[in-house]
Structures are given as C-alpha cells and as structure tokens.
Design a protein around this motif. Structure first.
Motif, mmCIF file in Angstrom:
data_model
loop_
_atom_site.group_PDB
_atom_site.id
_atom_site.type_symbol
_atom_site.label_atom_id
_atom_site.label_comp_id
_atom_site.label_asym_id
_atom_site.label_seq_id
_atom_site.Cartn_x
_atom_site.Cartn_y
_atom_site.Cartn_z
ATOM 1 N N VAL A 125 12.171 9.073 -27.992
ATOM 2 C CA VAL A 125 12.527 7.708 -27.590
ATOM 3 C C VAL A 125 13.609 7.747 -26.516
ATOM 4 C CG1 VAL A 125 13.582 5.538 -28.361
ATOM 5 C CG2 VAL A 125 11.908 6.710 -29.818
ATOM 6 N N VAL A 126 13.373 6.999 -25.436
ATOM 7 C CA VAL A 126 14.347 6.838 -24.362
ATOM 8 C C VAL A 126 14.818 5.388 -24.387
ATOM 9 C CG1 VAL A 126 14.781 6.966 -21.876
ATOM 10 C CG2 VAL A 126 13.151 8.563 -22.945
ATOM 11 N N VAL A 127 16.117 5.191 -24.550
ATOM 12 C CA VAL A 127 16.687 3.847 -24.570
ATOM 13 C C VAL A 127 17.465 3.610 -23.280
ATOM 14 C CG1 VAL A 127 18.428 2.361 -25.672
ATOM 15 C CG2 VAL A 127 16.761 3.595 -27.068
ATOM 16 N N VAL A 128 17.201 2.477 -22.645
ATOM 17 C CA VAL A 128 17.930 2.060 -21.447
ATOM 18 C C VAL A 128 19.053 1.135 -21.903
ATOM 19 C CG1 VAL A 128 17.772 0.910 -19.215
ATOM 20 C CG2 VAL A 128 15.832 2.247 -20.067
ATOM 21 N N SER A 129 20.268 1.426 -21.469
ATOM 22 C CA SER A 129 21.416 0.678 -21.973
ATOM 23 C C SER A 129 22.444 0.438 -20.872
ATOM 24 C CB SER A 129 22.060 1.450 -23.132
ATOM 25 O OG SER A 129 23.112 0.730 -23.709
ATOM 26 N N ALA A 130 23.205 -0.646 -21.069
ATOM 27 C CA ALA A 130 24.299 -0.999 -20.159
ATOM 28 C C ALA A 130 25.369 -1.696 -20.991
ATOM 29 C CB ALA A 130 23.793 -1.924 -19.048
ATOM 30 N N PRO A 131 26.584 -1.829 -20.463
ATOM 31 C CA PRO A 131 27.618 -2.545 -21.210
ATOM 32 C C PRO A 131 27.192 -3.992 -21.506
ATOM 33 C CG PRO A 131 28.587 -1.349 -19.363
ATOM 34 C CD PRO A 131 27.092 -1.285 -19.190
ATOM 35 N N ALA A 132 27.662 -4.519 -22.635
ATOM 36 C CA ALA A 132 27.259 -5.861 -23.060
ATOM 37 C C ALA A 132 27.617 -6.928 -22.033
ATOM 38 C CB ALA A 132 27.895 -6.186 -24.409
ATOM 39 N N TRP A 133 28.771 -6.786 -21.375
ATOM 40 C CA TRP A 133 29.167 -7.803 -20.396
ATOM 41 C C TRP A 133 28.214 -7.809 -19.200
ATOM 42 C CZ3 TRP A 133 30.103 -6.560 -15.375
ATOM 43 C CH2 TRP A 133 30.406 -5.219 -15.071
ATOM 44 N N MET A 134 27.729 -6.632 -18.828
ATOM 45 C CA MET A 134 26.799 -6.532 -17.693
ATOM 46 C C MET A 134 25.437 -7.091 -18.078
ATOM 47 S SD MET A 134 25.869 -3.152 -15.433
ATOM 48 C CE MET A 134 27.542 -2.979 -14.825
ATOM 49 N N GLN A 135 25.000 -6.774 -19.287
ATOM 50 C CA GLN A 135 23.739 -7.320 -19.796
ATOM 51 C C GLN A 135 23.775 -8.846 -19.754
ATOM 52 O OE1 GLN A 135 23.311 -7.074 -24.026
ATOM 53 N NE2 GLN A 135 21.074 -7.172 -23.956
ATOM 54 N N ARG A 136 24.851 -9.431 -20.275
ATOM 55 C CA ARG A 136 24.988 -10.890 -20.309
ATOM 56 C C ARG A 136 24.953 -11.485 -18.904
ATOM 57 N NH1 ARG A 136 26.729 -14.906 -23.634
ATOM 58 N NH2 ARG A 136 27.902 -16.601 -22.656
ATOM 59 N N LYS A 137 25.685 -10.859 -17.991
ATOM 60 C CA LYS A 137 25.722 -11.345 -16.606
ATOM 61 C C LYS A 137 24.326 -11.322 -15.976
ATOM 62 C CE LYS A 137 27.970 -10.395 -12.166
ATOM 63 N NZ LYS A 137 28.874 -9.496 -11.428
ATOM 64 N N ARG A 138 23.590 -10.226 -16.183
ATOM 65 C CA ARG A 138 22.238 -10.103 -15.620
ATOM 66 C C ARG A 138 21.309 -11.164 -16.193
ATOM 67 N NH1 ARG A 138 21.521 -3.606 -16.669
ATOM 68 N NH2 ARG A 138 22.642 -2.828 -14.835
ATOM 69 N N VAL A 139 21.346 -11.336 -17.506
ATOM 70 C CA VAL A 139 20.411 -12.249 -18.160
ATOM 71 C C VAL A 139 20.709 -13.697 -17.792
ATOM 72 C CG1 VAL A 139 19.548 -13.098 -20.374
ATOM 73 C CG2 VAL A 139 19.945 -10.653 -20.046
ATOM 74 N N THR A 173 22.474 2.218 -17.260
ATOM 75 C CA THR A 173 22.312 1.488 -15.997
ATOM 76 C C THR A 173 23.590 0.746 -15.622
ATOM 77 O OG1 THR A 173 21.456 -0.496 -17.091
ATOM 78 C CG2 THR A 173 19.840 1.177 -16.413
ATOM 79 N N GLY A 174 24.665 1.012 -16.340
ATOM 80 C CA GLY A 174 25.940 0.381 -16.008
ATOM 81 C C GLY A 174 26.688 1.176 -14.959
ATOM 82 N N CYS A 175 25.948 1.645 -13.965
ATOM 83 C CA CYS A 175 26.513 2.490 -12.909
ATOM 84 C C CYS A 175 25.727 2.222 -11.633
ATOM 85 C CB CYS A 175 26.413 3.967 -13.313
ATOM 86 S SG CYS A 175 24.737 4.493 -13.771
#
Length: 197
Positions: A125-139, A173-175
C-alpha cells in the motif's frame, strides 16, 4: 508482478502522484476513471442504475448530482449503488491486470482502499499524504466546497494518520513537486531492482 495499491484522503495530492507514476513508466488502473466509463454516455451500468435510482441517468450518462443526492447520507442506498458498481469495476480491473501481467510493477489507484477493504487485493500500500493545514487549503479552494462538506467527507474516510500507519510506503506532497516526484521515482527504481529489472 508487484501490485501497489495507491490511496490518500481528499486533497492529499493523489492525482498528481498518479501522474508521476505514469511518467515513471508504471501502468496505473484508475478506479474513478473506470466508474466514469461505466456510468458515462452509453455506459453498461446505466440501465441498472436507472432501474434502482429512477431519474438519475440520461443521454450524458449518470447525473452525478442527482445520484449523489439519492445516496449521500443514506447507507442502505449507498450499499445498493455499490452492489451495482463494484463488481463491474472489479471485472475491468481483472482484465487490466491480465493485459499488464508482464510488467514488474503496476499501480491500482483506489481512493477508498482501506474503507472498502481493497488493501486485501494488493501486494503493498502506498499512501499519499500532506499536512492537515495544506489538505484543508487545497480542498476549500475547490469550486462548491464548504467547510461543512469537507468535514462530512473526512468523516467518511479513514483518518490520514491511520492510513500512514498502515502504509508500506508514504509519498509526501507537502513539499515541492520535484521532491514528490523524486520520491516516486526512487520507489519505482527500488521495486524494479527487487524484481530484477
């Protein structure tokens, strides 16, 4: 063949990572794209969906807003839709895997990998992840998205921390994008080396 299951919560950058795997020469089966084909114009699932959810299909295929309204927040209705869709996607995936059986590594892009037990059908399993604040901003930058809708979607998904804990590999992806792409290329190179390719 090494079968990777790729997943990640909303706004984590999974689509971008999927494209990076493709650029690295890895075949990717996109479950969402398969659903769009099955439910699009002339899609094979239209008669069954229309019979179960009248008024949700037309010449352009499934009316996603109408079908969404018919199942969102209604577990029994959602299960009825899944009983129509999931077997058809499974058959498409099986045909796709047969076509790519000579490849050392393939990716199954499955948004609800943990939620629907898709992890049982993959080797890693490969999980794609980013910081929660970045996720919220994107969404929240997406058209039609609201904080309330974002919270409801998150409530239906396995938490990111749990996904990361259960992952064999995590792509962040937080980079900068080239840094994420370097992670993907390193993983592909490592897996190919293990397969002797």
């Amino acid at each position: 063949m090494k079968i990777l299951g790729l997943t990640g919560s909303i706004g984590m950058g999974k689509s971008a990572v999927t494209a990076m795997f493709r650029r690295a020469g890895v075949p990717v089966f996109d479950a969402d794209a398969a659903v769009h084909v099955l439910q699009g114009p002339g899609g094979v699932l239209l008669p069954a969906i229309e019979a179960r959810f009248p008024g949700t299909t037309g010449p352009a295929g499934v009316d996603r807003a109408k079908l969404g309204a018919a199942v969102f927040g209604k577990p029994d209705e959602l299960k009825a839709l899944e009983r129509i869709v999931h077997p058809a996607v499974g058959r498409m995936r099986a045909r796709w895997l047969r076509r790519h059986r000579s490849q050392p590594v393939v990716v199954l892009d499955i948004p609800l990998l943990f939620e629907k037990k898709g992890w049982k059908a993959v080797d890693a399993v490969v999980v794609v992840s980013a910081p929660a604040w970045m996720q919220r901003k994107r969404v929240l930058a997406r058209s039609g998205m609201t904080p309330g809708k974002f919270r409801r979607i998150l409530a239906l998904q396995t938490p990111d921390a749990e996904k990361r804990r259960r992952a064999d590999y995590v792509i962040t992806t937080g980079c900068l994008k080239y840094e994420t792409e370097a992670q993907v290329r390193r993983l592909v190179a490592c897996l190919r080396a293990k397969k002797g390719r």
